[in-house]
Scaffold this motif. Structure first.
Motif, PDB file in Angstrom:
ATOM      1  N   ALA A 128       0.833  -1.209   0.000  1.00 28.72           N
ATOM      2  CA  ALA A 128       0.000   0.000   0.000  1.00 28.72           C
ATOM      3  C   ALA A 128       0.862   1.251   0.000  1.00 28.72           C
ATOM      4  O   ALA A 128       0.571   2.251  -0.699  1.00 28.72           O
ATOM      5  CB  ALA A 128      -0.927  -0.018   1.214  1.00 28.72           C
ATOM      6  N   GLU A 129       1.962   1.221   0.759  1.00 31.89           N
ATOM      7  CA  GLU A 129       2.879   2.380   0.804  1.00 31.89           C
ATOM      8  C   GLU A 129       3.536   2.605  -0.551  1.00 31.89           C
ATOM      9  O   GLU A 129       3.654   3.737  -1.030  1.00 31.89           O
ATOM     10  CB  GLU A 129       3.938   2.141   1.879  1.00 31.89           C
ATOM     11  CG  GLU A 129       4.950   3.278   2.037  1.00 31.89           C
ATOM     12  CD  GLU A 129       4.287   4.544   2.522  1.00 31.89           C
ATOM     13  OE1 GLU A 129       4.881   5.626   2.311  1.00 31.89           O
ATOM     14  OE2 GLU A 129       3.176   4.470   3.085  1.00 31.89           O
ATOM     15  N   MET A 130       3.957   1.463  -1.157  1.00 33.95           N
ATOM     16  CA  MET A 130       4.562   1.577  -2.481  1.00 33.95           C
ATOM     17  C   MET A 130       3.577   2.137  -3.496  1.00 33.95           C
ATOM     18  O   MET A 130       3.923   2.990  -4.341  1.00 33.95           O
ATOM     19  CB  MET A 130       5.076   0.203  -2.958  1.00 33.95           C
ATOM     20  CG  MET A 130       6.330  -0.277  -2.238  1.00 33.95           C
ATOM     21  SD  MET A 130       6.969  -1.812  -2.953  1.00 33.95           S
ATOM     22  CE  MET A 130       7.344  -1.279  -4.591  1.00 33.95           C
ATOM     23  N   LYS A 131       2.329   1.673  -3.401  1.00 27.97           N
ATOM     24  CA  LYS A 131       1.298   2.159  -4.317  1.00 27.97           C
ATOM     25  C   LYS A 131       1.081   3.655  -4.134  1.00 27.97           C
ATOM     26  O   LYS A 131       0.938   4.419  -5.084  1.00 27.97           O
ATOM     27  CB  LYS A 131       0.013   1.374  -4.082  1.00 27.97           C
ATOM     28  CG  LYS A 131      -1.118   1.774  -5.027  1.00 27.97           C
ATOM     29  CD  LYS A 131      -2.345   0.913  -4.782  1.00 27.97           C
ATOM     30  CE  LYS A 131      -3.466   1.315  -5.731  1.00 27.97           C
ATOM     31  NZ  LYS A 131      -4.688   0.517  -5.508  1.00 27.97           N
ATOM     32  N   ARG A 132       1.055   4.044  -2.825  1.00 31.49           N
ATOM     33  CA  ARG A 132       0.856   5.467  -2.550  1.00 31.49           C
ATOM     34  C   ARG A 132       2.004   6.292  -3.100  1.00 31.49           C
ATOM     35  O   ARG A 132       1.804   7.336  -3.728  1.00 31.49           O
ATOM     36  CB  ARG A 132       0.721   5.673  -1.042  1.00 31.49           C
ATOM     37  CG  ARG A 132       0.411   7.133  -0.645  1.00 31.49           C
ATOM     38  CD  ARG A 132       0.450   7.267   0.860  1.00 31.49           C
ATOM     39  NE  ARG A 132       1.790   6.975   1.369  1.00 31.49           N
ATOM     40  CZ  ARG A 132       2.793   7.862   1.319  1.00 31.49           C
ATOM     41  NH1 ARG A 132       2.635   9.049   0.751  1.00 31.49           N
ATOM     42  NH2 ARG A 132       3.981   7.534   1.796  1.00 31.49           N
ATOM     43  N   GLU A 133       3.269   5.804  -2.884  1.00 34.79           N
ATOM     44  CA  GLU A 133       4.427   6.531  -3.389  1.00 34.79           C
ATOM     45  C   GLU A 133       4.424   6.595  -4.902  1.00 34.79           C
ATOM     46  O   GLU A 133       4.723   7.632  -5.508  1.00 34.79           O
ATOM     47  CB  GLU A 133       5.707   5.859  -2.888  1.00 34.79           C
ATOM     48  CG  GLU A 133       5.934   6.025  -1.392  1.00 34.79           C
ATOM     49  CD  GLU A 133       7.205   5.343  -0.931  1.00 34.79           C
ATOM     50  OE1 GLU A 133       7.857   4.695  -1.798  1.00 34.79           O
ATOM     51  OE2 GLU A 133       7.545   5.452   0.260  1.00 34.79           O
TER      52      GLU A 133
END
Length: 310
Positions: free
Chosen positions: A55-60
């Motif tokens: 999810a963090e990677m997607k957000r970034e």
């Protein structure tokens, strides 16, 4: 021993109403149940961590993609502005080029008109100059119409030119009248020893009489024409020539006329009142030479006829 006691005590506290301890042990095997629950919790934690990481990677990635999209949009705007500026620049260049072409056409047209005008003015000026030169030539010929040029009489310091003229008259057996001679002088010359002698006569008749007498004398004394010895002058014997006092232009034409006589089958060339004439033969009419171009054309015509006859 310690573990059994702990288990037994625990069983006693938990199941006080059950008198059979073996049944209690069979229903709840605590070591296996505790171990299974710990592994499940570990699996759940790992999955949550992975999901959170994704999810963090997607957000970034979403944020980076947004920044990149904004940059691309800005680049597109700049590119659009550049294209617009380029189009404006091309339009300006085309306009300037068109104006340059129009200006060049105008300049070329003006240059053509100016060249034509200059040529016309030059032609008019040349005609006017030729007319002035002819008028000056006529005026000089009129001024010199009564003058005679005598060549090859040696110069002597302190000479008496009037006495020299009297001697010429005596040799020619002509009566001398001082009133027939208005003036006598020498022309400037590089050769001081033979500066030409100019006799300004009182009338054209007096001039014609003197020139006619000299011509007649030379015809009758072809072996000993008028010369320095016949005049009683010292030094080498030199022929004496007398003719019209020609202008510079007429003298050049007279020279060219003698070339025609010598090299191009013209039989006669003479001067009369400062004008130059030539004749092909006795039957042909006399031609007055007025310009050098006229002589050159006659030479070219003579050469053409000569080559055509061969």
């Amino acid at each position: 021993m310690l573990d059994n006691t702990f288990v037994k005590g625990d069983i006693k506290e938990t199941n006080t109403s059950d008198a059979n301890p073996s049944n209690i042990l069979e229903e709840s095997p605590p070591p296996q149940f505790v171990t299974t629950r710990g592994k499940a919790n570990q699996n759940n934690t790992s999955e949550d961590a992975i999901l959170a990481f994704l999810a963090e990677m997607k957000r970034e990635h979403s944020e980076q993609f947004g920044v990149l999209s904004a940059q691309i949009s800005k680049i597109n705007e700049q590119h659009t502005k550049i294209l617009e500026q380029q189009a404006q620049l091309e339009a300006s260049v085309n306009f300037i080029s068109s104006q340059h072409d129009q200006l060049k056409q105008q300049v070329d047209g003006l240059e053509t008109k100016l060249d034509a005008k200059i040529k016309l003015e030059n032609d008019e000026n040349r005609l006017y100059i030729n007319e002035l030169e002819d008028n000056i030539e006529d005026l000089q010929q009129k001024i010199r119409s009564k003058s005679i040029e005598v060549r090859n009489i040696p110069f002597h310091k302190g000479e008496n030119l009037t006495n020299m003229v009297k001697t010429i008259y005596q040799v020619l057996s002509l009566p001398f009248d001082e009133h027939d001679i208005k003036d006598v002088y020498r022309l400037p010359s590089k050769d001081i020893a033979t500066k030409p002698l100019i006799l300004e006569m009182d009338s054209t008749n007096a001039k014609a009489v003197l020139l006619g007498a000299i011509k007649s004398y030379n015809l009758h004394n072809s072996q000993e024409p008028l010369n320095t010895k016949t005049l009683g002058l010292s030094g080498n014997k030199t022929p004496i020539y007398a003719s019209d006092y020609l202008t510079k232009k007429a003298a050049k034409l007279y020279y060219l006329g003698r070339m025609l006589k010598r090299n191009h089958n013209f039989k006669f060339c003479w001067s009369n009142s400062g004008k130059i004439f030539i004749k092909k033969n006795e039957e042909s009419p006399a031609i007055e030479l007025k310009h050098e171009k006229q002589v050159l054309l006659m030479i070219m015509a003579s050469q053409f006829l000569r080559s055509a006859s061969h």
